[in-house]
Scaffold this motif. Sequence first.
Motif, short mmCIF file in Angstrom:
data_model
loop_
_atom_site.label_atom_id
_atom_site.label_comp_id
_atom_site.label_asym_id
_atom_site.label_seq_id
_atom_site.Cartn_x
_atom_site.Cartn_y
_atom_site.Cartn_z
N THR B 300 6.45 10.27 5.11
CA THR B 300 6.85 9.28 5.94
C THR B 300 7.84 10.02 7.15
O THR B 300 8.32 9.39 8.03
CB THR B 300 7.65 8.25 5.38
OG1 THR B 300 8.77 8.87 4.43
CG2 THR B 300 6.90 7.34 4.63
N ALA B 364 2.74 4.06 7.07
CA ALA B 364 3.46 4.75 7.78
C ALA B 364 3.37 4.81 9.22
O ALA B 364 4.51 4.81 9.90
CB ALA B 364 3.60 6.47 7.20
N TRP B 649 11.55 2.84 3.25
CA TRP B 649 10.93 4.26 3.54
C TRP B 649 10.53 4.83 2.47
O TRP B 649 10.04 6.14 2.35
CB TRP B 649 11.65 5.21 4.47
CG TRP B 649 11.91 4.74 6.06
CD1 TRP B 649 12.60 3.62 6.19
CD2 TRP B 649 11.49 5.50 7.17
NE1 TRP B 649 12.33 3.60 7.52
CE2 TRP B 649 11.82 4.67 8.15
CE3 TRP B 649 10.35 6.59 7.39
CZ2 TRP B 649 11.41 4.98 9.62
CZ3 TRP B 649 10.29 6.95 8.48
CH2 TRP B 649 10.68 6.30 9.65
N VAL B 664 7.02 1.99 1.68
CA VAL B 664 6.60 2.34 3.21
C VAL B 664 6.02 1.04 3.81
O VAL B 664 5.06 0.81 4.37
CB VAL B 664 5.75 3.29 3.14
CG1 VAL B 664 5.26 3.75 4.58
CG2 VAL B 664 5.84 4.46 2.46
#
Lengths: 675, 675, 675
Positions: B300, B364, B649, B664
């Motif tokens: 990410t 992502a 994240w 994500v």
Amino acid sequence: MTFNLPTDHLLLGSCDYPEHVPQDRWAPYAAQQRALGLSYVRLAEFAWSRLEPAPGQYEWAWLDEAVETSAAQGLKVVLCTPTATPPAWLVRAHPEMLAYDAQGRVREFGSRRHYDFASPVYREHSRRITRALAERYGQHPAVAGWQTDNEFGCHATSRSYGGASAGRFPEWLREKYGTLDALNDAWGNVFWSMEYSDWAQVRPPNLTVTEPNPSHLLDYARFASGLIAEFQAEQVTLLRELSPGRFITHNFMIFESGFDHYEVARGLDFASWDNYPTGMLEFFAPPGVNEALKTRYARTGHPDLVGFNHDLYRGVVGRGVWAVGKDSTPQPTAHSPQPGFWVMEQQCGPVNWAPYNALPAPGATALWTAQAWAHGADTVSYFRWRAATMAQEVMHSGLLRHDETPSPGHAEVGALDQTQFPLGPVPAKVALLHDYESLWLYDAQPHAAGLSYWAQTVTYYSALRSLGADVAVVHADADLSGYAVVVAPAVTLVGPERAARWAAAMEGGAHLVCGPRTAFRTPGGGTWEGGQFGPLSDLLGARLSLYDSLRPGLTQGVSGLGASFEAHTWAESYRPLGAQVLATYAGGPLNGEAAVIRRGQATVIGAHSEALIGAVLAEVLTTAGVPVTPLPEGVRLSRRAGQVLVQNWNPEPTEWNGRMLPPVSFQVLPEADHA
Amino acid sequence: MTFNLPTDHLLLGSCDYPEHVPQDRWAPYAAQQRALGLSYVRLAEFAWSRLEPAPGQYEWAWLDEAVETSAAQGLKVVLCTPTATPPAWLVRAHPEMLAYDAQGRVREFGSRRHYDFASPVYREHSRRITRALAERYGQHPAVAGWQTDNEFGCHATSRSYGGASAGRFPEWLREKYGTLDALNDAWGNVFWSMEYSDWAQVRPPNLTVTEPNPSHLLDYARFASGLIAEFQAEQVTLLRELSPGRFITHNFMIFESGFDHYEVARGLDFASWDNYPTGMLEFFAPPGVNEALKTRYARTGHPDLVGFNHDLYRGVVGRGVWAVGKDSTPQPTAHSPQPGFWVMEQQCGPVNWAPYNALPAPGATALWTAQAWAHGADTVSYFRWRAATMAQEVMHSGLLRHDETPSPGHAEVGALDQTQFPLGPVPAKVALLHDYESLWLYDAQPHAAGLSYWAQTVTYYSALRSLGADVAVVHADADLSGYAVVVAPAVTLVGPERAARWAAAMEGGAHLVCGPRTAFRTPGGGTWEGGQFGPLSDLLGARLSLYDSLRPGLTQGVSGLGASFEAHTWAESYRPLGAQVLATYAGGPLNGEAAVIRRGQATVIGAHSEALIGAVLAEVLTTAGVPVTPLPEGVRLSRRAGQVLVQNWNPEPTEWNGRMLPPVSFQVLPEADHA
Amino acid sequence: MTFNLPTDHLLLGSCDYPEHVPQDRWAPYAAQQRALGLSYVRLAEFAWSRLEPAPGQYEWAWLDEAVETSAAQGLKVVLCTPTATPPAWLVRAHPEMLAYDAQGRVREFGSRRHYDFASPVYREHSRRITRALAERYGQHPAVAGWQTDNEFGCHATSRSYGGASAGRFPEWLREKYGTLDALNDAWGNVFWSMEYSDWAQVRPPNLTVTEPNPSHLLDYARFASGLIAEFQAEQVTLLRELSPGRFITHNFMIFESGFDHYEVARGLDFASWDNYPTGMLEFFAPPGVNEALKTRYARTGHPDLVGFNHDLYRGVVGRGVWAVGKDSTPQPTAHSPQPGFWVMEQQCGPVNWAPYNALPAPGATALWTAQAWAHGADTVSYFRWRAATMAQEVMHSGLLRHDETPSPGHAEVGALDQTQFPLGPVPAKVALLHDYESLWLYDAQPHAAGLSYWAQTVTYYSALRSLGADVAVVHADADLSGYAVVVAPAVTLVGPERAARWAAAMEGGAHLVCGPRTAFRTPGGGTWEGGQFGPLSDLLGARLSLYDSLRPGLTQGVSGLGASFEAHTWAESYRPLGAQVLATYAGGPLNGEAAVIRRGQATVIGAHSEALIGAVLAEVLTTAGVPVTPLPEGVRLSRRAGQVLVQNWNPEPTEWNGRMLPPVSFQVLPEADHA
Ligand SMILES: [Zn+2]
Ligand SMILES: [Zn+2]
Ligand SMILES: [Zn+2]
């Protein structure tokens, strides 16, 4: 042909430099060589300044004497063209013959290999000294054959990035492409406005602001490889004319990547290579060989790194290249029923050129010799007779120490029973495909720092050897008839002809196993408009889905073949279009995608996982009828001429097949006994 | 202004290179782009050799067709000046236009960015091609705006160390200093007898025997930055004249340090930048981002590295620079109430230029898009439409794969609801001060290998984001009115005007937090005769005592704020002259000395300790009335236009505020609901 | 001689640069220096551009004033020839005076040491400025002595690889060898056809395709060393003539390897060196000093690295070199009964030039001063008076901080009782042999990356210091009379004269201990035809058997002296020919071979093992009647003038001899009390 020693077993030799020692040592050395059981002595390798101390002034007396001294003991002589070391008077008279490194600096006189293969003036002198030497010794009864130059490419000398090479590259391109449009199109120069409007605008691919076009790199590699082939061919032509009946070879280097060995070996009688197992492990090991492995095998080198080079060089002159329509035919050596190879320089004590230079284990010199034989070597020649007492290699060992006493390697050589090593074919049923153009493209854009072409190729090779299989490393365009299994670990460049050839092999019954990136790139250096697998797509029944580059610590699970695996460094997935899925990714961005696929007898492994690769290969070999013998760490089997060589490379005793193998040892058994 | 698309929400686009594919793909691609919900397409970025294949011979037909094809689908076009890739005919005709690297080597043709900004002949051709392009397309109804060149500074191209730049540097110095005495004095050239007696004696600061004078480096950086600004201004002037009503932007690079972005952005309508989160983490992460963190966020990128760049580029055209008396006024884009920014190139799959290039995690691409919006982006344009099948970037992904099938990123883009992302201001109450001159000085003499200007700055930024605060990165000389808290993490160069501006902000009610090395250096590149904090000494009520550079493994304890902390890498202590001491060092050579001091609303943190910095900032934010929301690792909040973007994240589900956030992922919530 | 301060104890000084500060600071600074107890001030070190701002235009007024200001406070002045920093006007007028680095690049103006020692024009100007300065100040009553230039060799400036040096090298060779045959023979150029047929063909040994001939390297090192000696001698001649009665010294650098310090020190009155213990540990530590050790001693430096340099520089002007027939006689300084030395630049706070630059521990400046005294220093001069506020060294500390407040080092200096440190001889009974030619040969072909000449030498030194022994580092050809034990840790070059000298020492009663590689190489740079130990073979009663280079993780057991040991990095074995075997290798390829041998009073240790080396040395010292006091980690004893300095370099209190030593502390005790 009478120049070779008629024999049915392995012969031995050594590399000697009489010019390095007082003349009173020559006769005793020759006698000792003979007494040790050596048959060959290699002479004059770097002796240009002694053969021609001033322009056109030849000094033959000393070499006459050296050759006679060897002959008097019944030794056969391998002579070298001394062109790897042009003398100072030549270099200073013609400084334009020097090469440029990738940083744009002139590579200076003061060591060796200081020349640009493209230099007309250097080439003229190379022909001149070769002709003079061949005229003098070409028909001498003791001269068995010739080594051209020494270790092409060593010290990154395959390519010069300026001077003569830079000047000739545009010509080469014009001959290849005809028009600038064709060049620009082939390279994809529209990308970043790199299109040329004049041939003279093209330079070598160095010192660019950021990475150069991989197609530019690829063609520069081809160009440079062609120069080496052309350079050598000039020597070969002269030697064939002036030294009839003698063999011609070249001593290639460990994992050398700078030129196409199949192209350069063309015209030789057989290939030779220089085998330094401990230095190889310390200095030339591909990424992926970790520190623990380097320490474990510090005193023997790694069996598969060495074995791979043997199997590679056995194949560079052979049906591999000749079968695909190249312009020559192989010339089997006198004492081998198939084009074999020589180990021209065989380590027999510590080397001097790695960061660490360990003493070989007791038994290692003998083990290396036996392995070379089992992988097809016809002669093993030790480097060097006596350790040098001057200059760059003063720390390097020899069969004699600096003080002329015999080294441990000397004792091991003396104890060998050469009749234990009969000549004959290596019965490999597995072909491992290799291709320098794929290597150049792969390494131009590795995409994952932990892999390279050699690393990926050796991983598959090592998996095969761990299963007890004998392997032939052959060119990706070789005639594949007779192989039960064909493995293409990293042949990333596949065009339609190559694809057709592989398809034909499968029609002939072969099983095909491909590694990741297979058929990803075009002969021009790009990727297929239709994506991977390009011309192999129908055969393999799938297309690329995604590729993943895994930093250390990042892994990707794989499920299939009744087990779970962990891929590292690289993972690519496929969209089956006819292929069945043998294993799928588990977790991560590839979750559920195909990791291993099969259509008919073709299998593709997308994940870099030693265990998975081993499992798939074991299954394929078994299906293909190739016996599988899972071996313990460090134990290896190699077969030749009805014998099997059982090797233990471990520093400790290792049990195998009910017997205890001593550390660093070998046994030659009749193959029948072993099954 | 009619050239932009009227909108109240985020728009999307992509970077396309029709010249890279057969013409029969153009119309289908444009239709697919529109179907995907894209509004913009960027064209002609590196197309000079196609637009002008020979000197003065323009070829417009293909670009006419490409623009029309896009327009026919309702796409708006962003055109690029192709000056990042001058063609071979120009370079070979004028080799003096090439730049020199710091090693003194010419940087050759064969990739991109092969020019010296100071070259008069190159500048003339840059103006010529810009004018020709602007005359042709400047008023085309589909043309929405312009990108100048591409990624100034990429591949270390900000500075040339020879040729045209070297020739012009002495002139620049003469203009700046007037007399050699002034120059010698400003640089402190008396040190090591480096005094000049003629302007022509001055060279670029490379290849010196040991490190050059930091003042020499600083002025060379300023000089080179000015050249880039001057170069771009020539293009901007032409575009303003010939393409009225269109926006002009430039796509800046991740953490690019080679020039002053505030200076170069002047004259643009807004800044753009190229956002590659995974490559950024692998390749551009400042020292201090360790391997474990790189592995954790490999798929990410790190939220704060990305967020910092967003917040930085949002501010480079804006009140930051305009408020301090520069010679222009901001020109808000049509669809944004404040000067916003674009992500001109947004990663949507793996990149190809880092040592490892991981596949992005599922989700992502969508998360990156949402984050860009929440940090103020008005448009996000994906790089690139289709993966290239030739040349340097063949391993790079696009929205389409090599085989034209949609990539996972394509699916994520298609699934976005653009109306979820309304335009509007980013309500940051915290200003983080940034200054390229401080960066140059800091990194010229880092004194501790584990720190750099970016590393120190990002540490403070990340601490603020971990507390849930929105941050505006603004120039150190910006108008600071309206900010509750002003953080100067690493502004080491502070002169009297800057000091006065900060004092004024505090009089206006702002709280000030300074990191180590603040106000240590003078505008000339030395240190203050009276020592740190120079002109801030009264405001901060202290002077420097000692600074300590801590190798890995060496730490320094700190006590204060009711807790104990451990500083690493850097620790400096102060002698209070009016300030109170909030924390003291415990143990080591700084034992008992002041580590954190405060006078009024100004706080200085001398120790590099993530925990201490977080604790001090939490306390200051609370005091200043900025809400503090401590966030778990990997969770981030960003607010815009009344909405709050909640981001996870992490590669695993994470609990936050009573709910479980999927890995994500993001959610857009009305800000009122959250608080 | 009246120029020195009559004293019976250590004196202190500092390095000051009045030209760096406003003139109103000069008088206060001088007064403060005197008040602090300083006796000397060093001036004008890099001041050429201020002394001669334009060709031939001298400006003396400022230096007159500076000298007078110091003199008025009773300070004695050490003046420097400013030749390390030729001004811009000279360099730009004569660019041919610049040196070339090993990469072939001109080393540019803009820092310091930008000159080629061989440049005739530079040499002419060096003589001119030296003469001018000496004429002006040579007989000034406040001038005590002179420092030539500054830190020869610093920043790898010993050798230039082009320009004037390259031009002169062939001449030097012709003078040395007379004929090309002799040169080719000495270098073994027959190896790789490197034979020269014209003197002009010879270049410096850089940019060769692979490593150059070590004999070529060795002679280039000798040549370059001779140039430095010649350069300095020109200054010395002028200073002797124009400044009678003053001392002349040079400030040498930590572990500097680029020239023969014995040769260059010849003609000086005593040597000086620049002692930066923390930077030394971080930046100059030989391989083998691991990260844990660097962290442990980060705030003090390592006692033995510092001590070794003291003991080395105490010996470079002394009986070591004078005793072997060199052409001068030592000139003891006024206040020392034997040729002592100065620490010309003593660290007194953090340095700025290592990757990390830690604050010294409290007490470190005092400890360093005391150690310097105990190892023979007559004067310690702190660098620098006030921290610079401009240019390259702005991060470096001084006795005053940037803001002119006293630093912690200042306080420690002020607290010293100088009378505690009486002058007098260092009573070392152990000589450690050192030889730059051996260093050059060793490091040209280290064969094991983890070792170097310094690493091996310091290992033996540290073992001796751990046993409480005082050590004299002396030239390998020194008069060894009076030493009970002579240790040759790494003297790999031993010719017949040297061998005879060592034999004579043993006849005189000395015990000899040799490390591995002793007497392996010839003066020409090769190895002995008869192998190691060449001319020492009879004395040592053995010959080399094998050497092993051990990568990290690979070890070699050793059994003997009643214990077991583990060798790492290096192990060599011997064939005894008269020697007895004290220890043998256990396991591995050396199993059963001799590891430690002895004949008479000569012992050879072949294995690199700190514990084994310590055990052998302890046994030899005891036998030789040298008291052995095993010391705990970090505790050291040094004796001078009847006193013993007990030092604790540990960051924690350490018990020794029944007392608890505070961290980083020292005590001076009468030697008698200690026993
Ligand atoms: Zn060879
Ligand atoms: Zn771009
Ligand atoms: Zn100095």
